[in-house]
Design a protein around this motif. Structure first.
Motif, PDB file in Angstrom:
ATOM      1  N   PRO A 177       0.827  -1.209   0.000  1.00 37.94           N
ATOM      2  CA  PRO A 177       0.000   0.000   0.000  1.00 37.94           C
ATOM      3  C   PRO A 177       0.861   1.257   0.000  1.00 37.94           C
ATOM      4  O   PRO A 177       2.044   1.221   0.366  1.00 37.94           O
TER       5      PRO A 177
ATOM      6  N   CYS B 246      -0.936   3.443   6.916  1.00 36.19           N
ATOM      7  CA  CYS B 246      -2.227   4.000   7.295  1.00 36.19           C
ATOM      8  C   CYS B 246      -2.329   5.379   6.650  1.00 36.19           C
ATOM      9  O   CYS B 246      -1.370   6.155   6.717  1.00 36.19           O
TER      10      CYS B 246
ATOM     11  N   ALA C 205      -5.633   3.224   4.346  1.00 35.25           N
ATOM     12  CA  ALA C 205      -5.694   2.305   3.214  1.00 35.25           C
ATOM     13  C   ALA C 205      -5.579   3.070   1.900  1.00 35.25           C
ATOM     14  O   ALA C 205      -5.886   4.263   1.819  1.00 35.25           O
TER      15      ALA C 205
ATOM     16  N   PHE D 134     -11.864  -0.465   0.332  1.00 36.76           N
ATOM     17  CA  PHE D 134     -10.926  -0.963   1.327  1.00 36.76           C
ATOM     18  C   PHE D 134      -9.888  -1.872   0.694  1.00 36.76           C
ATOM     19  O   PHE D 134     -10.081  -2.390  -0.407  1.00 36.76           O
ATOM     20  N   ASP D 135      -8.771  -2.035   1.428  1.00 36.69           N
ATOM     21  CA  ASP D 135      -7.668  -2.884   0.977  1.00 36.69           C
ATOM     22  C   ASP D 135      -7.863  -4.309   1.472  1.00 36.69           C
ATOM     23  O   ASP D 135      -8.422  -4.548   2.549  1.00 36.69           O
TER      24      ASP D 135
ATOM     25  N   SER E 189      -5.453  -7.749   2.219  1.00 33.89           N
ATOM     26  CA  SER E 189      -4.069  -8.170   2.375  1.00 33.89           C
ATOM     27  C   SER E 189      -3.999  -9.691   2.460  1.00 33.89           C
ATOM     28  O   SER E 189      -4.232 -10.274   3.516  1.00 33.89           O
TER      29      SER E 189
END
Length: 342
Positions: free
Chosen positions: A86, A90, A92, A109-110, A112
């Motif tokens: 990313p 912080c 995302a 949203f991400d 992972s």
């Protein structure tokens, strides 16, 4: 439309590769290696690398825009980003991509799951659409591994490249070309140390950003063995779940980690070599972006036709793995000219 009749259907696909090419010969000037050594063991001849200041979000934004164009859309209801790299720890990256695409206010949203991230994303998108929560989802796989790989580590520096690709999934009816038929996922956290970045998280925040602990590390031999076993088992389970016999699978798109892994899984599944899609030679291992990049190139090369049965499988850090079956829609891919500038 009753939610029991709802299916997620792939209606668009787009990709973006950074312009700079790093060949095996380039790496041999700084590492104890040769083109022949790398290619014979991995199937990789070159890979792409972002320039300083270009981020995962830049690649993901371009790939997302290309996928929306392919689908003939200007918007969507949800944005998902599968990535290991990313833009920041912080916040995302997905909400920033959504805003840059003119989708401010849309949930984003991400995800992972390292190299399994795109398959995990297919599961989430399919479930969201199937539940009636959203009508359209933009799923992006984007990575800039050149920012986390130790350039002096021959075991990883020769493998990974940067890139992004994305698909648009929309609500459709069963039997619609592009239908996502079935997804299965798995994980085993006991093997977390096999693929990891040791420092920087809450477990080891004291490991300074300047230390070697900031780099991606992998136990190549053990990962090879586990990847072949897990991908074979997972892919076979999904094929059986949708009722596909080996001879009915038109294209097998495995995570593009290593040509030896792809060939080994293909043989174990009983697939003819020409049905195994491999794009490693040109882009290397692009982690969460590898499957959609391979799909986009296969479509561009007319290796995929409308109605083809496509079986996908991946294995990555976590450890995580997953497989998915879909029927190809015949959608035409769009390739972005380059990363979107900030």
């Amino acid at each position: 439309m009753n939610t029991t009749d709802v299916r997620a259907v792939v209606t668009g696909i787009g990709s973006c590769l950074p312009p700079d090419v790093v060949t095996n010969d380039d790496l041999s000037r700084v590492l104890d290696t040769t083109h022949d050594w790398i290619f014979s063991r991995t199937g990789i001849a070159e890979r792409r690398a972002v320039r300083p200041g270009t981020s995962t979000g830049d690649l993901g934004t371009a790939a997302g825009a290309a996928a929306l164009e392919s689908a003939g859309r200007r918007d969507c209801d949800l944005v998902l980003l599968a990535t290991t790299t990313p833009d920041q720890r912080c916040p995302a990256t997905a909400p920033q991509i959504a805003a840059r695409l003119g989708l401010a206010g849309v949930p984003a949203f991400d995800l992972s799951a390292v190299c399994s991230g795109f398959v995990y994303g297919l599961s989430v998108a399919g479930a969201m659409i199937g539940a009636g929560s959203y009508e359209s989802v933009l799923l992006i796989g984007a990575e800039t591994y050149s920012t986390i790989v130790d350039p002096a580590d021959r075991g990883t520096a020769v493998l990974f490249g940067d890139g992004a690709a994305a698909v648009v999934l929309e609500r459709g009816l069963p039997g619609t070309p592009g239908e996502l038929l079935h997804v299965e996922l798995g994980s085993d956290g006991a093997g977390a140390d096999l693929i990891a970045i040791p420092g920087g998280g809450s477990r080891a925040p004291h490991l300074a950003a300047d230390s070697a602990a900031r780099y991606f590390r992998m136990d190549g031999r053990e990962v090879y063995a586990q990847a072949v076993a897990a991908m074979t088992r997972s892919a076979r389970s999904v094929a059986e779940a949708v009722g596909w016999r080996t001879e009915q699978i038109d294209a097998f798109v495995g995570h593009q980690a290593n040509a030896r892994i792809l060939r080994a899984v293909g043989r174990r599944l009983g697939l003819a070599e020409e049905r195994v899609v491999c794009r490693l030679a040109e882009v290397g291992n692009t982690a969460g972006a590898s499957i959609p990049l391979a799909l986009a190139q296969a479509a561009a090369d007319d290796r995929l036709s409308k109605g083809d049965r496509v079986l996908m499988t991946a294995f990555g850090g976590g450890l995580t793995w997953g497989s998915a079956a879909m029927v190809w829609s015949g959608v035409q891919p769009v390739q972005a000219d380059g990363p979107c500038p900030v």
